[in-house]
Design a protein around this motif. Structure first.
Motif, PDB file in Angstrom:
ATOM      1  N   PHE A  91       0.837  -1.206   0.000  1.00  0.00           N
ATOM      2  CA  PHE A  91       0.000   0.000   0.000  1.00  0.00           C
ATOM      3  C   PHE A  91       0.871   1.256   0.000  1.00  0.00           C
ATOM      4  CE2 PHE A  91      -2.479  -3.379   1.953  1.00  0.00           C
ATOM      5  CZ  PHE A  91      -3.680  -3.285   1.273  1.00  0.00           C
ATOM      6  N   MET A  92       1.976   1.204   0.713  1.00  0.00           N
ATOM      7  CA  MET A  92       2.890   2.337   0.723  1.00  0.00           C
ATOM      8  C   MET A  92       3.484   2.578  -0.662  1.00  0.00           C
ATOM      9  SD  MET A  92       4.919   1.836   4.354  1.00  0.00           S
ATOM     10  CE  MET A  92       5.844   3.360   4.126  1.00  0.00           C
ATOM     11  N   GLU A  93       3.804   1.512  -1.363  1.00  0.00           N
ATOM     12  CA  GLU A  93       4.368   1.658  -2.708  1.00  0.00           C
ATOM     13  C   GLU A  93       3.364   2.316  -3.650  1.00  0.00           C
ATOM     14  OE1 GLU A  93       5.396  -2.380  -3.420  1.00  0.00           O
ATOM     15  OE2 GLU A  93       7.464  -2.151  -2.672  1.00  0.00           O
ATOM     16  N   ASP A  94       2.089   1.929  -3.556  1.00  0.00           N
ATOM     17  CA  ASP A  94       1.058   2.557  -4.389  1.00  0.00           C
ATOM     18  C   ASP A  94       0.913   4.039  -4.049  1.00  0.00           C
ATOM     19  OD1 ASP A  94       0.593   0.164  -5.645  1.00  0.00           O
ATOM     20  OD2 ASP A  94      -1.203  -0.327  -4.492  1.00  0.00           O
ATOM     21  N   VAL A  99       2.435  10.215  -4.697  1.00  0.00           N
ATOM     22  CA  VAL A  99       2.985  11.395  -4.006  1.00  0.00           C
ATOM     23  C   VAL A  99       4.372  11.770  -4.540  1.00  0.00           C
ATOM     24  CG1 VAL A  99       3.672  12.294  -1.750  1.00  0.00           C
ATOM     25  CG2 VAL A  99       1.672  10.824  -1.941  1.00  0.00           C
ATOM     26  N   ARG A 100       5.197  10.771  -4.822  1.00  0.00           N
ATOM     27  CA  ARG A 100       6.566  10.991  -5.308  1.00  0.00           C
ATOM     28  C   ARG A 100       7.409  11.818  -4.344  1.00  0.00           C
ATOM     29  NH1 ARG A 100       7.990   7.199  -7.926  1.00  0.00           N
ATOM     30  NH2 ARG A 100       9.741   8.417  -8.780  1.00  0.00           N
ATOM     31  N   GLN A 101       7.060  11.745  -3.077  1.00  0.00           N
ATOM     32  CA  GLN A 101       7.899  12.325  -2.026  1.00  0.00           C
ATOM     33  C   GLN A 101       8.008  11.262  -0.932  1.00  0.00           C
ATOM     34  OE1 GLN A 101       9.638  15.173  -1.355  1.00  0.00           O
ATOM     35  NE2 GLN A 101       9.287  16.251  -3.279  1.00  0.00           N
ATOM     36  N   HIS A 102       8.205  11.654   0.302  1.00  0.00           N
ATOM     37  CA  HIS A 102       8.394  10.681   1.366  1.00  0.00           C
ATOM     38  C   HIS A 102       7.067  10.042   1.783  1.00  0.00           C
ATOM     39  CE1 HIS A 102      12.482  12.083   1.698  1.00  0.00           C
ATOM     40  NE2 HIS A 102      12.056  13.319   1.889  1.00  0.00           N
ATOM     41  N   THR A 103       7.059   8.716   1.903  1.00  0.00           N
ATOM     42  CA  THR A 103       5.921   7.960   2.426  1.00  0.00           C
ATOM     43  C   THR A 103       6.465   7.120   3.573  1.00  0.00           C
ATOM     44  OG1 THR A 103       4.955   7.863   0.215  1.00  0.00           O
ATOM     45  CG2 THR A 103       4.095   6.329   1.851  1.00  0.00           C
ATOM     46  N   ALA A 200       8.498  21.987   5.725  1.00  0.00           N
ATOM     47  CA  ALA A 200       8.032  20.631   5.443  1.00  0.00           C
ATOM     48  C   ALA A 200       6.658  20.450   6.066  1.00  0.00           C
ATOM     49  CB  ALA A 200       8.999  19.596   5.999  1.00  0.00           C
ATOM     50  N   VAL A 201       5.733  19.918   5.304  1.00  0.00           N
ATOM     51  CA  VAL A 201       4.392  19.658   5.823  1.00  0.00           C
ATOM     52  C   VAL A 201       4.113  18.162   5.712  1.00  0.00           C
ATOM     53  CG1 VAL A 201       3.336  20.212   3.576  1.00  0.00           C
ATOM     54  CG2 VAL A 201       1.927  20.193   5.634  1.00  0.00           C
ATOM     55  N   GLY A 202       3.593  17.601   6.794  1.00  0.00           N
ATOM     56  CA  GLY A 202       3.272  16.181   6.815  1.00  0.00           C
ATOM     57  C   GLY A 202       1.781  15.975   6.984  1.00  0.00           C
ATOM     58  N   ALA A 203       1.278  14.899   6.405  1.00  0.00           N
ATOM     59  CA  ALA A 203      -0.101  14.470   6.613  1.00  0.00           C
ATOM     60  C   ALA A 203      -0.060  13.019   7.043  1.00  0.00           C
ATOM     61  CB  ALA A 203      -0.933  14.638   5.347  1.00  0.00           C
ATOM     62  N   ALA A 204      -0.887  12.652   8.002  1.00  0.00           N
ATOM     63  CA  ALA A 204      -0.876  11.289   8.526  1.00  0.00           C
ATOM     64  C   ALA A 204      -2.298  10.786   8.705  1.00  0.00           C
ATOM     65  CB  ALA A 204      -0.126  11.235   9.857  1.00  0.00           C
ATOM     66  N   ALA A 205      -2.461   9.473   8.577  1.00  0.00           N
ATOM     67  CA  ALA A 205      -3.739   8.806   8.780  1.00  0.00           C
ATOM     68  C   ALA A 205      -3.510   7.562   9.625  1.00  0.00           C
ATOM     69  CB  ALA A 205      -4.379   8.433   7.434  1.00  0.00           C
ATOM     70  N   PRO A 206      -4.502   7.161  10.412  1.00  0.00           N
ATOM     71  CA  PRO A 206      -4.311   6.039  11.335  1.00  0.00           C
ATOM     72  C   PRO A 206      -4.454   4.675  10.663  1.00  0.00           C
ATOM     73  CG  PRO A 206      -6.525   6.924  11.568  1.00  0.00           C
ATOM     74  CD  PRO A 206      -5.816   7.812  10.585  1.00  0.00           C
ATOM     75  N   VAL A 207      -3.743   3.711  11.235  1.00  0.00           N
ATOM     76  CA  VAL A 207      -3.868   2.299  10.860  1.00  0.00           C
ATOM     77  C   VAL A 207      -4.370   1.556  12.096  1.00  0.00           C
ATOM     78  CG1 VAL A 207      -2.654   0.204  10.162  1.00  0.00           C
ATOM     79  CG2 VAL A 207      -2.050   2.409   9.122  1.00  0.00           C
ATOM     80  N   PHE A 208      -5.473   0.818  11.950  1.00  0.00           N
ATOM     81  CA  PHE A 208      -6.091   0.122  13.073  1.00  0.00           C
ATOM     82  C   PHE A 208      -5.969  -1.391  12.917  1.00  0.00           C
ATOM     83  CE2 PHE A 208      -8.505   4.102  12.498  1.00  0.00           C
ATOM     84  CZ  PHE A 208      -8.325   4.688  13.744  1.00  0.00           C
ATOM     85  N   ALA A 239      -5.027   4.364   1.423  1.00  0.00           N
ATOM     86  CA  ALA A 239      -3.930   3.436   1.710  1.00  0.00           C
ATOM     87  C   ALA A 239      -3.961   2.985   3.170  1.00  0.00           C
ATOM     88  CB  ALA A 239      -2.593   4.088   1.377  1.00  0.00           C
ATOM     89  N   ALA A 240      -4.212   3.919   4.083  1.00  0.00           N
ATOM     90  CA  ALA A 240      -4.267   3.567   5.507  1.00  0.00           C
ATOM     91  C   ALA A 240      -5.412   2.600   5.788  1.00  0.00           C
ATOM     92  CB  ALA A 240      -4.420   4.834   6.352  1.00  0.00           C
ATOM     93  N   ARG A 241      -6.552   2.811   5.144  1.00  0.00           N
ATOM     94  CA  ARG A 241      -7.681   1.881   5.323  1.00  0.00           C
ATOM     95  C   ARG A 241      -7.338   0.512   4.749  1.00  0.00           C
ATOM     96  NH1 ARG A 241     -10.944   6.586   4.253  1.00  0.00           N
ATOM     97  NH2 ARG A 241     -10.980   6.078   2.027  1.00  0.00           N
ATOM     98  N   GLY A 242      -6.622   0.488   3.629  1.00  0.00           N
ATOM     99  CA  GLY A 242      -6.213  -0.787   3.042  1.00  0.00           C
ATOM    100  C   GLY A 242      -5.307  -1.572   3.970  1.00  0.00           C
ATOM    101  N   ILE A 243      -4.353  -0.887   4.593  1.00  0.00           N
ATOM    102  CA  ILE A 243      -3.471  -1.555   5.550  1.00  0.00           C
ATOM    103  C   ILE A 243      -4.282  -2.071   6.736  1.00  0.00           C
ATOM    104  CG2 ILE A 243      -1.485  -1.271   7.084  1.00  0.00           C
ATOM    105  CD1 ILE A 243      -0.541   0.991   5.202  1.00  0.00           C
ATOM    106  N   SER A 244      -5.208  -1.252   7.233  1.00  0.00           N
ATOM    107  CA  SER A 244      -6.037  -1.656   8.367  1.00  0.00           C
ATOM    108  C   SER A 244      -6.845  -2.908   8.047  1.00  0.00           C
ATOM    109  CB  SER A 244      -6.987  -0.515   8.765  1.00  0.00           C
ATOM    110  OG  SER A 244      -6.276   0.632   9.178  1.00  0.00           O
TER     111      SER A 244
END
Length: 273
Positions: A91-94, A99-103, A200-208, A239-244
C-alpha cells in the motif's frame, strides 16, 4: 540478576550500550559507548566484549563497534513491527507512486514515533526521519494521529511532561493539543506544517487492527505547500484503510507497549539522555 552499586541490573546497562547506537552514529568506539551509556570505561569494555562474543555487537575496525548481524536476525524473526511493515509495504508503494515524495510508517514507542519504513524518490526534500529513526510524538503528524487515537491515559501521560518546541509552529500547550486530537478524531487525518523542521508539511492517517485499536500512522511529507498535500489526502486515507483491512483479516496481534507504562517510560528517558 546482578546489580551495580547504583542499583542498575546488568540488563539495564546492556540496554544502555545498545541504545548508544543510532542512525547518525552506527559505529562507535568503546570510549564513545561508555560516554553515551554513562558507564565506566572498564564496565563498558567488559560488557561490549561479551556482546561481541555473543555476536550481538561486532567489530567494525581495530577500535570500532557496531550492532551485530545476529541482533538483526533475531529481531526480524518474530517482531510485530516487521510483520506490520510487510503488510503495509504494498500500500505504501502505491501511495508513493502518487505522491513521489516521502511515504512513511511509524508506531508509537514511549513518547516518540519510531519509523519502521520509509519510501523516498530521488530528489525528495530533506527529511528529519529515517528507518529506525524517531521524532517526538507531539511535534509530527504521525505522532499527533497516534496520540489522538490512543487511550486517554497514554495522551495524558505524555501531556503531563514538558514538551519541547522545535520550530515556531510546534504546539506545546496541552489544551491546544487536546483540541488538535479531537479534530483529528473527527477528520480521520492530521496536517502538520513545519512542526518539526521548517518548510516541510506532513499528513498522517491512522492504521487500526481488528479490534479497532491504533497500531501505526501512515504519513506523507512534502515541501511546505498545504494546497499540494491536501490533494493527496484521499490517497493517503485510502492506503491507511487498506493496511487496516489487511491487518484485520490477518488477525495480527500488533499492539505495542503503552506509552503510559511508567517503568518503561522512565527507563527509556534515562537511556535516551
Amino acid at each position: 540478576m546482578a546489580r551495580s552499586t547504583s542499583g542498575e541490573s546488568v540488563m539495564e546497562r546492556v540496554l544502555r550500550i545498545i541504545e548508544a547506537f543510532d542512525v547518525s552514529t552506527p559505529v562507535l568506539t568503546v570510549s564513545e559507548i561508555a560516554r553515551r551509556a554513562d558507564l565506566p570505561v572498564t564496565t563498558a569494555h567488559r560488557l561490549v566484549n561479551e556482546l561481541v562474543d555473543l555476536r550481538m555487537l561486532e567489530r567494525a575496525g581495530p577500535y570500532q563497534i557496531r550492532i551485530g548481524l545476529r541482533m538483526w536476525e533475531l529481531s526480524s524473526r518474530s517482531s510485530r513491527v516487521v510483520r506490520l511493515r510487510d503488510v503495509a509495504l504494498p500500500f505504501m508503494e502505491d501511495l508513493h507512486a502518487v505522491v513521489r515524495q516521502h511515504t512513511q510508517l511509524g508506531v508509537l514507542d514511549g513518547d516518540e514515533v519510531l519509523y519502521i519504513e520509509r519510501l523516498s524518490a530521488p530528489g525528495s526534500m530533506a527529511n528529519a526521519t529515517y528507518v529506525a529513526g524517531r521524532l517526538p510524538a507531539h511535534a509530527c503528524s504521525a505522532g499527533l494521529v497516534l496520540l489522538a487515537f490512543a487511550s486517554a491515559d497514554v495522551r495524558e501521560e505524555i501531556l503531563s511532561q514538558p514538551l519541547a518546541r522545535y520550530t515556531p509552529n510546534t504546539v506545546t500547550d496541552p489544551q491546544q493539543l487536546r483540541k488538535i486530537f479531537a479534530d483529528i478524531r473527527v477528520q480521520g487525518h492530521c496536517l502538520a506544517d513545519s512542526m518539526t523542521i521548517p518548510n516541510a508539511v506532513g499528513a498522517a492517517a491512522p492504521v487500526f487492527d481488528a479490534n479497532g485499536d491504533i497500531v501505526a500512522a501512515l504519513t506523507i511529507v512534502v515541501p511546505s505547500d498545504a494546497d499540494r498535500i491536501v490533494g493527496h489526502i484521499p490517497a493517503l486515507m485510502t492506503a491507511a484503510r487498506g493496511i487496516s483491512r489487511t491487518v484485520g483479516i490477518a488477525g495480527f496481534n500488533l499492539t505495542l507497549p503503552l506509552a503510559s507504562d511508567t517503568k518503561f517510560l522512565a527507563i527509556h528517558r534515562k537511556n535516551r539522555r
